[in-house]
Design a protein around this motif. Structure first.
Motif, PDB file in Angstrom:
ATOM      1  N   UNK A 134       4.630  26.242  19.106  1.00  0.00           N
ATOM      2  CA  UNK A 134       3.435  26.759  19.478  1.00  0.00           C
ATOM      3  C   UNK A 134       2.503  25.764  20.165  1.00  0.00           C
ATOM      4  N   UNK A 135       2.025  25.697  21.518  1.00  0.00           N
ATOM      5  CA  UNK A 135       1.101  24.908  22.032  1.00  0.00           C
ATOM      6  C   UNK A 135      -0.085  25.654  22.493  1.00  0.00           C
ATOM      7  N   UNK A 171      11.772  25.232  28.462  1.00  0.00           N
ATOM      8  CA  UNK A 171      11.343  26.819  28.727  1.00  0.00           C
ATOM      9  C   UNK A 171       9.884  26.710  28.138  1.00  0.00           C
ATOM     10  N   UNK A 172       8.839  27.762  28.552  1.00  0.00           N
ATOM     11  CA  UNK A 172       7.771  27.771  28.018  1.00  0.00           C
ATOM     12  C   UNK A 172       7.425  29.441  28.164  1.00  0.00           C
ATOM     13  N   UNK A 195       1.813  18.018  27.984  1.00  0.00           N
ATOM     14  CA  UNK A 195       2.284  16.906  26.663  1.00  0.00           C
ATOM     15  C   UNK A 195       3.729  17.192  26.378  1.00  0.00           C
ATOM     16  N   UNK A 196       4.109  18.654  26.172  1.00  0.00           N
ATOM     17  CA  UNK A 196       5.424  18.822  25.795  1.00  0.00           C
ATOM     18  C   UNK A 196       6.556  18.579  26.954  1.00  0.00           C
ATOM     19  N   UNK A 197       6.040  18.806  28.374  1.00  0.00           N
ATOM     20  CA  UNK A 197       6.727  18.504  29.349  1.00  0.00           C
ATOM     21  C   UNK A 197       6.987  17.024  29.450  1.00  0.00           C
ATOM     22  N   UNK A 198       6.051  16.246  29.133  1.00  0.00           N
ATOM     23  CA  UNK A 198       6.166  14.769  29.264  1.00  0.00           C
ATOM     24  C   UNK A 198       7.028  14.322  28.112  1.00  0.00           C
ATOM     25  N   UNK A 199       7.078  14.855  27.089  1.00  0.00           N
ATOM     26  CA  UNK A 199       8.106  14.586  26.000  1.00  0.00           C
ATOM     27  C   UNK A 199       9.565  14.873  26.605  1.00  0.00           C
ATOM     28  N   UNK A 224       7.211  26.736  23.411  1.00  0.00           N
ATOM     29  CA  UNK A 224       7.580  25.914  24.221  1.00  0.00           C
ATOM     30  C   UNK A 224       8.970  25.165  23.415  1.00  0.00           C
ATOM     31  N   UNK A 225      10.056  25.162  24.353  1.00  0.00           N
ATOM     32  CA  UNK A 225      11.192  24.423  23.722  1.00  0.00           C
ATOM     33  C   UNK A 225      11.968  23.697  24.869  1.00  0.00           C
ATOM     34  N   UNK A 226      12.795  22.738  24.424  1.00  0.00           N
ATOM     35  CA  UNK A 226      13.447  22.096  25.423  1.00  0.00           C
ATOM     36  C   UNK A 226      15.057  21.694  25.061  1.00  0.00           C
ATOM     37  N   UNK A 227      15.763  21.302  25.743  1.00  0.00           N
ATOM     38  CA  UNK A 227      16.968  20.969  25.171  1.00  0.00           C
ATOM     39  C   UNK A 227      17.436  19.899  26.231  1.00  0.00           C
ATOM     40  N   UNK A 228      18.267  18.987  25.771  1.00  0.00           N
ATOM     41  CA  UNK A 228      18.609  17.712  26.787  1.00  0.00           C
ATOM     42  C   UNK A 228      20.061  17.280  26.316  1.00  0.00           C
ATOM     43  N   UNK A 229      20.803  17.063  27.289  1.00  0.00           N
ATOM     44  CA  UNK A 229      22.230  16.560  27.171  1.00  0.00           C
ATOM     45  C   UNK A 229      22.505  15.149  27.355  1.00  0.00           C
TER      46      UNK A 229
END
Length: 119
Positions: free
Chosen positions: A38-39, A65-66, A101-105, A45-50
């Motif tokens: 929670x932001x 995704x947010x 901030x989350x997108x920058x991560x 907010x969540x994200x995944x990366x291959x």
């Protein structure tokens, strides 16, 4: 992220936003990444990366995704072969500053990344 995407308030906007990229989006929901957080008291907010570690963030393939729990607005982006694919909102839409901030991560320094509103 799968649990977030399965929520009734998220699943319909997610399907609409994925428009023709459903398979890629659903695969992205299963990519490794940090737990949904929670932001600013309202954004899930969540994200995944291959991409393999230790490179910071996604460089080749990932999903961000947010979801705004107050307005039920969805922000969704794929990174495919190092390029952003804007799904919600389209490329011309601004993103809320709280997501920066989350997108920058997720994808620091992504070329043609989102434009964030100023507080």
């Amino acid at each position: 992220m799968v649990q977030l995407a399965a929520h009734v308030a998220v699943s319909s906007p997610l399907r609409n936003a994925a428009r023709g990229r459903q398979q890629t989006v659903y695969e992205g929901l299963r990519l490794p990444g940090p737990p949904v957080a929670l932001q600013a008291g309202r954004w899930l907010v969540g994200w995944g990366c291959a991409d393999p570690a230790p490179a910071p963030g996604c460089r080749d393939r990932g999903l961000f995704i947010a979801f705004d729990v107050e307005t039920e607005r969805l922000f969704l982006m794929l990174v495919e072969q190092g390029a952003p694919v804007y799904l919600a909102p389209p490329r011309t839409g601004h993103w809320p500053a709280a997501l920066a901030p989350a997108f920058d991560e997720f994808a620091p320094g992504l070329p043609r990344g989102p434009v964030f509103d100023q507080d």
